[in-house]
Design an enzyme around this catalytic site. Structure first.
Site, PDB file in Angstrom:
ATOM      1  CG  LEU A   1      -1.914  -1.142   1.345  1.00 10.32           C
ATOM      2  CD1 LEU A   1      -2.686  -1.029   2.652  1.00 10.32           C
ATOM      3  CD2 LEU A   1      -2.865  -1.148   0.163  1.00 10.32           C
ATOM      4  CB  ALA A   2       0.179   4.814  -0.580  1.00  7.30           C
ATOM      5  CD  GLU A   3       3.243   6.539   3.274  1.00 10.15           C
ATOM      6  OE1 GLU A   3       4.008   5.934   4.070  1.00 10.15           O
ATOM      7  OE2 GLU A   3       3.640   7.376   2.448  1.00 10.15           O
ATOM      8  CB  THR A   4       2.778  -0.096   6.231  1.00  6.47           C
ATOM      9  OG1 THR A   4       2.216  -0.793   5.117  1.00  6.47           O
ATOM     10  CG2 THR A   4       2.583  -0.938   7.484  1.00  6.47           C
TER      11      THR A   4
END
Length: 260
Positions: A44-47
């Site tokens: 995902l774009a961010e974790t």
């Protein structure tokens, strides 16, 4: 070892829109390399990874390829998980990250991010940028990201940049923006250099978008829409040297990561 995770669509009140973020509430920090591998696995774009320490909730954000100093949507998602999943008995959560202290507050049915304002400065158009975007440019400014002003909302929606060319620019990402038709302004955000060709909805880019549009439109309160394929709505205010970024969030998945 098993680690519990929660996936949240930030800046949306329904599943499958807004910006998805993965959230891990940890008892102690994992090795940096392991957190990066986990972020790459989720893709995902961010974790976001959270650990409660003496000073409060410390937060770190990872894209699939690198750690970043600030991320709005994953911070919003993290607060939502602490409020709704872990039932934190407070109305405001303070996070400590690489960009300093930031808070998320409940405001009716929304969550409100409190981030530093980043006033962009004039940079100017370059041949490399013009070729990478392949579209007429009105103005170019910069803060931590490159802010490119286009002539209309339709121009923002139609923008189809050369991702390889964008990744060669000396900026972590490029924001394109214009005045909106149903919102005060719209934007999109491209960051192929850090593993995000296009981010669906980006809280942190509004740290510079809000001061820019507040000055240009002569108003403190603004509505914004990030017109990616998933799309997301943001409710914004400029308050001195801080910006307030409001939005909804929706929990879409929970599970456990099995590390053997």
């Amino acid at each position: 070892m098993q680690l519990e995770f929660h996936q949240v669509d930030a800046f949306s009140n329904r599943p499958f829109s807004g910006n998805p973020a993965m959230v891990y509430r940890l008892d102690a920090w994992l090795a940096d390399e392991l957190m990066q591998r986990i972020a790459a696995e989720h893709n995902l774009a961010e974790t976001a990874f959270l650990v409660r320490e003496a000073q409060g909730w410390h937060i770190r954000w990872f894209t699939p390829t690198t750690e970043v100093p600030l991320c709005g949507h994953a911070t919003l998602a993290s607060a939502y998980v602490l409020f709704e999943v872990y039932k934190e008995p407070v109305e405001r959560i303070d996070f400590i990250g690489k960009s300093g202290v930031m808070s998320v507050t409940r405001e009716n049915d929304r969550l409100l991010l409190d981030f530093p304002a980043l006033v962009p400065h004039e940079v100017g158009v370059t041949v490399e940028l013009q070729r990478a975007l392949g579209i007429d440019i009105v103005d170019v400014l910069g803060s931590t990201e490159l802010l490119v002003v286009l002539e209309s909302e339709q121009a923002v929606r139609d923008c189809a940049p050369d991702m390889a060319a964008l990744a060669r620019l000396p900026w972590p990402g490029v924001i394109v923006t214009a005045m909106g038709t149903q919102h005060d302004f719209v934007s999109r955000y491209f960051a192929p250099a850090i593993g995000i060709p296009e981010d669906p909805v980006t809280g942190s880019t509004h740290c510079c978008l809000i001061p820019y549009w507040s000055k240009r439109l002569g108003k403190q309160g603004l509505t914004a829409y990030q017109c990616s394929t998933r799309g997301g709505e943001l409710f914004c205010r400029l308050e001195g040297e801080r910006v307030k970024i409001g939005g909804h969030a929706t929990l879409v998945a929970s599970g456990k990561l099995l590390l053997g």
